[in-house]
Design a protein around this motif. Structure first.
Motif, PDB file in Angstrom:
ATOM      1  N   SER A  22     -26.721  46.320  23.489  1.00 32.66           N
ATOM      2  CA  SER A  22     -25.814  45.557  22.616  1.00 32.66           C
ATOM      3  C   SER A  22     -24.970  46.452  21.718  1.00 32.66           C
ATOM      4  N   GLU A  23     -23.797  45.942  21.364  1.00 29.09           N
ATOM      5  CA  GLU A  23     -22.925  46.683  20.446  1.00 29.09           C
ATOM      6  C   GLU A  23     -23.278  46.405  18.998  1.00 29.09           C
ATOM      7  N   ILE A  24     -23.983  45.299  18.783  1.00 29.57           N
ATOM      8  CA  ILE A  24     -24.227  44.881  17.393  1.00 29.57           C
ATOM      9  C   ILE A  24     -25.625  45.273  16.905  1.00 29.57           C
ATOM     10  N   CYS A  25     -26.571  45.426  17.850  1.00 34.14           N
ATOM     11  CA  CYS A  25     -27.936  45.801  17.450  1.00 34.14           C
ATOM     12  C   CYS A  25     -28.011  47.330  17.391  1.00 34.14           C
ATOM     13  N   VAL A  26     -27.642  47.902  16.275  1.00 30.16           N
ATOM     14  CA  VAL A  26     -27.669  49.357  16.135  1.00 30.16           C
ATOM     15  C   VAL A  26     -28.497  49.738  14.913  1.00 30.16           C
ATOM     16  N   ASN A 233     -26.965  37.750  21.535  1.00 30.44           N
ATOM     17  CA  ASN A 233     -27.105  38.068  20.115  1.00 30.44           C
ATOM     18  C   ASN A 233     -26.272  37.115  19.265  1.00 30.44           C
ATOM     19  N   HIS A 234     -26.496  37.248  17.963  1.00 28.23           N
ATOM     20  CA  HIS A 234     -25.849  36.337  17.014  1.00 28.23           C
ATOM     21  C   HIS A 234     -24.570  36.921  16.410  1.00 28.23           C
ATOM     22  N   SER A 235     -23.599  36.045  16.162  1.00 27.81           N
ATOM     23  CA  SER A 235     -22.476  36.407  15.292  1.00 27.81           C
ATOM     24  C   SER A 235     -22.144  35.170  14.464  1.00 27.81           C
ATOM     25  N   CYS A 236     -21.738  35.386  13.207  1.00 30.36           N
ATOM     26  CA  CYS A 236     -21.320  34.243  12.376  1.00 30.36           C
ATOM     27  C   CYS A 236     -19.923  33.782  12.793  1.00 30.36           C
ATOM     28  N   ASP A 237     -19.293  34.545  13.698  1.00 34.23           N
ATOM     29  CA  ASP A 237     -18.022  34.128  14.278  1.00 34.23           C
ATOM     30  C   ASP A 237     -18.201  34.183  15.799  1.00 34.23           C
ATOM     31  N   PRO A 238     -19.003  33.257  16.350  1.00 30.21           N
ATOM     32  CA  PRO A 238     -19.397  33.363  17.764  1.00 30.21           C
ATOM     33  C   PRO A 238     -18.219  33.177  18.721  1.00 30.21           C
ATOM     34  N   ASN A 239     -18.373  33.745  19.928  1.00 32.51           N
ATOM     35  CA  ASN A 239     -17.323  33.511  20.929  1.00 32.51           C
ATOM     36  C   ASN A 239     -17.799  32.579  22.044  1.00 32.51           C
ATOM     37  N   VAL A 240     -19.102  32.243  22.053  1.00 40.07           N
ATOM     38  CA  VAL A 240     -19.608  31.274  23.036  1.00 40.07           C
ATOM     39  C   VAL A 240     -20.564  30.279  22.376  1.00 40.07           C
ATOM     40  N   TYR A 241     -20.877  29.244  23.132  1.00 37.13           N
ATOM     41  CA  TYR A 241     -21.741  28.160  22.681  1.00 37.13           C
ATOM     42  C   TYR A 241     -22.658  27.779  23.821  1.00 37.13           C
ATOM     43  N   ILE A 242     -23.892  27.391  23.525  1.00 38.52           N
ATOM     44  CA  ILE A 242     -24.738  26.869  24.605  1.00 38.52           C
ATOM     45  C   ILE A 242     -24.694  25.355  24.528  1.00 38.52           C
ATOM     46  N   VAL A 243     -24.317  24.724  25.629  1.00 42.39           N
ATOM     47  CA  VAL A 243     -24.240  23.272  25.672  1.00 42.39           C
ATOM     48  C   VAL A 243     -25.256  22.766  26.678  1.00 42.39           C
ATOM     49  N   MET A 244     -26.006  21.743  26.295  1.00 45.03           N
ATOM     50  CA  MET A 244     -27.019  21.196  27.196  1.00 45.03           C
ATOM     51  C   MET A 244     -26.454  19.977  27.925  1.00 45.03           C
ATOM     52  N   ASP A 245     -26.886  19.840  29.188  1.00 43.38           N
ATOM     53  CA  ASP A 245     -26.571  18.640  29.953  1.00 43.38           C
ATOM     54  C   ASP A 245     -27.895  18.251  30.611  1.00 43.38           C
ATOM     55  N   PHE A 286     -35.104  38.764  11.464  1.00 36.88           N
ATOM     56  CA  PHE A 286     -35.366  40.141  11.043  1.00 36.88           C
ATOM     57  C   PHE A 286     -34.185  41.089  11.204  1.00 36.88           C
ATOM     58  N   PHE A 287     -32.976  40.629  10.958  1.00 35.13           N
ATOM     59  CA  PHE A 287     -31.880  41.601  10.990  1.00 35.13           C
ATOM     60  C   PHE A 287     -30.840  41.317   9.915  1.00 35.13           C
ATOM     61  N   THR A 288     -30.102  42.378   9.591  1.00 34.66           N
ATOM     62  CA  THR A 288     -28.982  42.257   8.664  1.00 34.66           C
ATOM     63  C   THR A 288     -27.738  42.080   9.513  1.00 34.66           C
ATOM     64  N   CYS A 289     -27.057  40.964   9.337  1.00 36.44           N
ATOM     65  CA  CYS A 289     -25.921  40.684  10.212  1.00 36.44           C
ATOM     66  C   CYS A 289     -24.713  41.523   9.814  1.00 36.44           C
ATOM     67  N   LYS A 290     -24.162  42.202  10.839  1.00 35.69           N
ATOM     68  CA  LYS A 290     -22.969  43.020  10.573  1.00 35.69           C
ATOM     69  C   LYS A 290     -21.814  42.534  11.442  1.00 35.69           C
ATOM     70  N   CYS A 291     -21.786  41.223  11.677  1.00 39.96           N
ATOM     71  CA  CYS A 291     -20.715  40.676  12.525  1.00 39.96           C
ATOM     72  C   CYS A 291     -19.368  40.788  11.786  1.00 39.96           C
ATOM     73  N   LYS A 293     -17.464  38.677  10.609  1.00 40.08           N
ATOM     74  CA  LYS A 293     -17.337  37.809   9.435  1.00 40.08           C
ATOM     75  C   LYS A 293     -18.172  38.363   8.270  1.00 40.08           C
ATOM     76  N   CYS A 294     -19.386  38.836   8.569  1.00 44.45           N
ATOM     77  CA  CYS A 294     -20.245  39.368   7.495  1.00 44.45           C
ATOM     78  C   CYS A 294     -19.691  40.687   6.936  1.00 44.45           C
ATOM     79  N   GLU A 295     -18.946  41.416   7.757  1.00 44.95           N
ATOM     80  CA  GLU A 295     -18.304  42.652   7.263  1.00 44.95           C
ATOM     81  C   GLU A 295     -17.377  42.332   6.089  1.00 44.95           C
ATOM     82  N   LYS A 296     -16.834  41.095   6.085  1.00 47.24           N
ATOM     83  CA  LYS A 296     -15.912  40.708   5.005  1.00 47.24           C
ATOM     84  C   LYS A 296     -16.673  40.110   3.823  1.00 47.24           C
ATOM     85  N   GLU A 297     -17.993  40.141   3.934  1.00 44.33           N
ATOM     86  CA  GLU A 297     -18.904  39.670   2.870  1.00 44.33           C
ATOM     87  C   GLU A 297     -18.522  38.293   2.328  1.00 44.33           C
TER      88      GLU A 297
END
Ligand SMILES: C[S@@+](CC[C@H](N)C(=O)[O-])C[C@H]1O[C@@H](n2cnc3c(N)ncnc32)[C@H](O)[C@@H]1O
Length: 539
Positions: A22-26, A233-245, A286-291, A293-297
């Protein structure tokens, strides 16, 4: 997971996604320490990436075990407006005669579950049929038993076990003892095939990697875990969604995505202020989000107040100063606003509003929940601090709508829906086909139709308002968007399509061959009324 075009998804891409570091889990030195899911192709907004026939394992909430099929996840008692239409009339669930715990909506579902592993699980759970077991424990038992009896392919099992169990994080936060206790019972129920240490690790893995199992209209049903879905992984500005059918879980894009871009869903309500999002992610994942959106605090609209804290009216400063819980509220990091005395007063009011929101969620009786919700909304409105889109003001409104529908107050439910539709959803969910926004539009369409057919409810509306026309507009709008949020062949989109055809035919019958011309000429005025209705509620 399905990766070839099918009848349901004729445009599916051949190599839609892949797992990679992942690019975000560093870590602090920038080293990549976790995996994630990446796009294998270019995608536009509102496109399917990949669909899984069902997640590897899912487990229902205790309250849902009695009214939901444990195989296809049809919620037979689902009460949320609009969620009933895709459940076939008369669908009931009956309990498994052996374990008495799981229920199925028919022989076919029972058979599928049996083959998938329930035949072993049923025997193991029969002696404890009276005991309530948490959903994560039930999911762990199912996984271990399926593994024991060779029902999980080795590569899937290895991929699942590659997900971090976060055992050391659970040791640090003091929850490990509870996990070990649960795991002891779990290991026993699987007939001693696994050590209690391994059972504890798997249970911790389920706790820290499962996603919420939902209906197509996002009513929560339980949890699910899957080697692919749980890699996102998570982002507070996600680019996908899981939809159930039903049992199918599909990943849909919210924005255009380029090949090799990492995919992100949201684990939490991303409309919350920055500090609250950070706390929730830290505590549960258990992580500090650095997405991005969170970069802009705390500089974005989620953190905006209507006024500077120092301009808070004297009455509200005093309210904060004498609040019995003020010491606790101001010490909670998730309420942090700033260091000055006035910032702290605002933090106290914010903490109080969120604690009232949580309180209302725990009230079983809608009438009591409504009282707490209305008190909370008054605090947000009368203090003058909250813009309508700031949490928990917007979340209070969502819950008020649900509870007003439960007690049959369709008039208030409708007016609040109209307000949300006009002022809130376009800001909180800016993508036109955001699935939550689409579901809200569909729910409004069915509510408008109900109101149109009920003389009592129509009584409060100005006579020129035509709720059938307004409903028809909302049905059309939700249909166009559902194709991009849930897929044109999903049960959700198909039920909207059915309603659309039904209404179209009724209008033709009533208005004759020029029906659609008449509808088009009357619609602009009705849409003005719809906009006006958005201003009916003071708060
Ligand atoms: C459901 S798993 C996702 C897959 C995981 N990255 C892996 O390697 O297996 C959730 C875990 O991934 C990590 N994670 C997810 N989103 C993250 C983010 N935005 N920033 C940092 N770590 C994140 C955290 O360790 C979290 O507990």
């Amino acid at each position: 997971m399905s990766s070839v075009p099918t009848k349901k998804y004729p445009n599916a891409k051949a190599l839609p996604s892949y797992i990679a570091p992942s690019e975000i889990c560093v870590n602090t030195t920038g080293e990549r320490i976790g995996e994630g899911l990446f796009a294998g192709d270019n995608f536009g907004a509102g496109e399917l990436i990949i669909a899984a026939k069902r997640p590897m394992v899912a487990s229902l909430d205790t309250e849902r075990l009695i009214d939901t099929c444990a195989n296809c996840y049809t919620w037979t008692a689902g009460e949320s407006v609009g969620s009933r239409l895709y459940v076939k009339e008369g669908t009931k669930v009956s309990a498994c005669g052996g374990c008495k715990r799981f229920r199925y909506c028919g022989k076919q579902c029972q058979k599928e579950a049996w083959i998938r592993g329930h035949k072993y699980e049923c025997k193991a759970l029969k002696p404890v049929s009276e005991r309530e077991l948490p959903k994560a424990v039930l999911a762990t038992i199912e996984l271990l038993l399926r593994k024991k009896h060779g029902l999980i392919e080795i590569n899937w099992w290895e991929s699942l076990c590659g997900l971090d169990s976060h055992i050391s994080d659970f040791s640090s936060n003091g929850k490990i003892r509870g996990i070990e206790l649960m795991a002891m019972g779990t290991a026993d129920l699987t007939g001693g095939a696994f050590t209690k240490e391994f059972a504890a690790e798997m249970y911790a893995r389920v706790l820290s990697n499962s996603l919420t199992l939902v209906t197509p209209t996002f009513d929560p049903l339980g949890i699910m875990m899957d080697p692919t879905l749980s890699r996102i992984n998570h982002s507070c500005d996600p680019n996908v969604y899981i939809v159930m059918d039903g049992a199918e879980a599909a990943i849909w894009t919210l924005k255009p995505i380029e090949r090799d871009e990492e995919l992100y869903i949201s684990y939490i309500d991303t409309t919350n202020p920055y500090a609250r999002r950070q706390m929730e992610l830290k505590e549960r994942w258990f992580f500090t989000c650095k997405c991005s959106k969170c970069e802009k605090e705390n500089t974005l609209f989620e953190d905006r107040w209507n006024m500077e804290p120092k301009k808070l009216p004297a009455k509200w400063k005093e309210t904060a100063d004498v609040m019995p819980e003020r010491e606790i509220l101001v010490s909670q990091l998730e309420n942090y606003v700033g260091p000055t005395r006035d910032d702290k007063r605002v933090a106290i009011l914010q903490g109080k509003a969120f604690s009232m929101y949580e309180d209302a969620q725990n009230k079983a009786e809608p009438v009591i929940a409504i009282k707490t919700i209305e008190d909370g909304m008054r605090l947000c409105y009368q203090s003058g601090l909250w813009p309508v889109v700031r949490q928990p003001y917007a979340a209070f409104r969502d819950d008020l709508i649900v509870n007003m529908l439960s007690v049959g107050n369709f008039q208030i439910a409708w007016s609040q829906c109209a307000k949300r539709h006009r002022f809130i959803d376009p800001i909180l969910y800016p993508q036109e086909a955001h699935p939550i926004r689409v579901v809200h539009i569909w729910q409004m369409a069915t509510l408008a139709l109900y109101i149109a057919s009920s003389p009592v409810e129509t009584g409060h509306l100005p006579p020129a308002v035509d709720m059938v026309l307004i409903s028809y507009h909302l049905v059309q709008e939700s249909l166009a968007r559902a194709e991009k949020s849930h897929g044109e062949n999903s049960a959700f989109a198909l039920s909207i399509k059915r309603k659309h055809t039904e209404m179209f035919e009724e209008m033709n019958l009533k208005l004759g061959p020029d029906a659609m011309k008449i509808v088009a000429s009357r619609m602009p005025q009705q849409l003005k009324y719809l906009e006006e209705m958005g201003t009916w509620m003071v708060y």
